[in-house]
Design a protein around this motif. Structure first.
Motif, PDB file in Angstrom:
ATOM      1  N   ILE A 105      64.789  42.716  -9.683  1.00  0.00           N
ATOM      2  CA  ILE A 105      64.735  42.185  -8.406  1.00  0.00           C
ATOM      3  C   ILE A 105      64.875  43.321  -7.202  1.00  0.00           C
ATOM      4  O   ILE A 105      63.866  43.504  -6.586  1.00  0.00           O
ATOM      5  CB  ILE A 105      65.757  41.150  -7.993  1.00  0.00           C
ATOM      6  N   LYS A 106      65.897  44.142  -7.438  1.00  0.00           N
ATOM      7  CA  LYS A 106      66.151  45.156  -6.537  1.00  0.00           C
ATOM      8  C   LYS A 106      65.119  46.347  -6.756  1.00  0.00           C
ATOM      9  O   LYS A 106      64.491  46.832  -5.518  1.00  0.00           O
ATOM     10  CB  LYS A 106      67.563  45.983  -6.906  1.00  0.00           C
ATOM     11  N   VAL A 158      61.516  36.274  -6.237  1.00  0.00           N
ATOM     12  CA  VAL A 158      62.414  36.128  -7.262  1.00  0.00           C
ATOM     13  C   VAL A 158      62.304  35.335  -8.402  1.00  0.00           C
ATOM     14  O   VAL A 158      62.251  35.720  -9.622  1.00  0.00           O
ATOM     15  CB  VAL A 158      64.096  35.506  -6.698  1.00  0.00           C
ATOM     16  N   SER A 160      70.656  30.552  -1.607  1.00  0.00           N
ATOM     17  CA  SER A 160      69.337  31.218  -2.078  1.00  0.00           C
ATOM     18  C   SER A 160      69.491  31.584  -3.635  1.00  0.00           C
ATOM     19  O   SER A 160      70.610  31.719  -3.950  1.00  0.00           O
ATOM     20  CB  SER A 160      68.834  32.609  -1.422  1.00  0.00           C
ATOM     21  N   GLU A 182      62.211  45.052  -4.740  1.00  0.00           N
ATOM     22  CA  GLU A 182      62.358  45.087  -3.398  1.00  0.00           C
ATOM     23  C   GLU A 182      62.127  46.563  -2.895  1.00  0.00           C
ATOM     24  O   GLU A 182      61.488  46.992  -1.737  1.00  0.00           O
ATOM     25  CB  GLU A 182      63.582  44.697  -3.006  1.00  0.00           C
ATOM     26  N   LYS A 234      68.690  34.300  -5.204  1.00  0.00           N
ATOM     27  CA  LYS A 234      69.247  35.681  -5.192  1.00  0.00           C
ATOM     28  C   LYS A 234      70.943  35.616  -5.132  1.00  0.00           C
ATOM     29  O   LYS A 234      71.325  36.349  -6.059  1.00  0.00           O
ATOM     30  CB  LYS A 234      68.514  36.559  -4.341  1.00  0.00           C
ATOM     31  N   GLU A 235      71.492  35.145  -4.086  1.00  0.00           N
ATOM     32  CA  GLU A 235      72.866  34.751  -4.103  1.00  0.00           C
ATOM     33  C   GLU A 235      73.407  34.034  -5.254  1.00  0.00           C
ATOM     34  O   GLU A 235      74.618  34.353  -5.669  1.00  0.00           O
ATOM     35  CB  GLU A 235      73.092  34.007  -2.832  1.00  0.00           C
ATOM     36  N   TYR A 240      67.405  29.913 -14.273  1.00  0.00           N
ATOM     37  CA  TYR A 240      67.122  30.261 -13.079  1.00  0.00           C
ATOM     38  C   TYR A 240      65.770  29.523 -12.624  1.00  0.00           C
ATOM     39  O   TYR A 240      65.638  29.596 -11.390  1.00  0.00           O
ATOM     40  CB  TYR A 240      66.996  31.705 -12.846  1.00  0.00           C
ATOM     41  N   ASN A 289      73.575  36.634  -8.152  1.00  0.00           N
ATOM     42  CA  ASN A 289      74.796  37.509  -7.822  1.00  0.00           C
ATOM     43  C   ASN A 289      76.089  36.754  -8.237  1.00  0.00           C
ATOM     44  O   ASN A 289      77.189  37.496  -8.889  1.00  0.00           O
ATOM     45  CB  ASN A 289      74.994  37.984  -6.293  1.00  0.00           C
ATOM     46  N   LEU A 323      69.085  41.297 -12.067  1.00  0.00           N
ATOM     47  CA  LEU A 323      69.361  41.795 -10.483  1.00  0.00           C
ATOM     48  C   LEU A 323      68.611  43.207 -10.392  1.00  0.00           C
ATOM     49  O   LEU A 323      67.921  43.578  -9.263  1.00  0.00           O
ATOM     50  CB  LEU A 323      70.707  41.956 -10.140  1.00  0.00           C
ATOM     51  N   ASP A 371      62.885  33.289  -2.457  1.00  0.00           N
ATOM     52  CA  ASP A 371      63.099  32.513  -3.810  1.00  0.00           C
ATOM     53  C   ASP A 371      61.977  32.558  -4.582  1.00  0.00           C
ATOM     54  O   ASP A 371      61.965  32.545  -5.954  1.00  0.00           O
ATOM     55  CB  ASP A 371      63.611  30.981  -3.557  1.00  0.00           C
TER      56      ASP A 371
END
Length: 147
Positions: free
Chosen positions: A33-34, A49, A2, A37, A4-5, A89, A8, A30, A46
């Motif tokens: 995004i966090k 994100v 994904s 969430e 997000k992965e 991205y 990371n 990140l 996705d």
């Protein structure tokens, strides 16, 4: 993997390579995004994100314009570097012809007859164009198509 992965993994790679600027930008992403969430109590897919990235890119573009206007090229250059990292991205941008074809399809699908139906057309287009086109430019094209 994904999105997000992938972000990371890129953070870990930037740490290993000691790329301070890239690491800083990826960490900001990140964190955004966090935060999204946590605020919405969901796990972003996705598309979510991509929406966060799109928002951050828009902020960077606004900042660049303001810094350039104020003569602060040092800060504008920093924002441009962050913009380059964030842009990596996003999915491939659509060409003008592809966008025009989608606008024609949206008008036909929604049965839009005039400017009053612009909201319907934009609602149809937004999920298909998220992160792949400048929505302000698309909005202007839709307005022209419906006039």
């Amino acid at each position: 993997m994904s999105l997000k992965e992938r972000i990371n993994e890129d953070m870990k790679a930037a740490m290993r390579a000691k790329q301070a600027e890239r690491l800083s930008t990826v960490r900001l992403l990140l964190a955004a995004i966090k935060q999204k969430e946590i605020d919405e109590r969901i796990a972003l897919d996705d598309a979510g994100v991509t929406a966060v990235i799109d928002k951050m890119i828009k902020q960077r573009r606004d900042s660049i314009a303001q810094y350039d206007g104020a003569g602060r090229t040092d800060l504008a250059d920093k924002e441009r570097a962050e913009l380059a990292v964030l842009s990596a991205y996003l999915p491939r941008a659509l060409s003008a012809d592809e966008i025009a074809a989608l606008i024609r399809e949206a008008v036909a699908e929604t049965g839009a007859a005039g400017p009053k139906d612009m909201g319907k057309v934009m609602a149809w287009l937004k999920p298909k164009l998220a992160g792949r086109a400048d929505m302000q430019a698309v909005s202007a094209q839709v307005k022209a198509a419906l006039s």
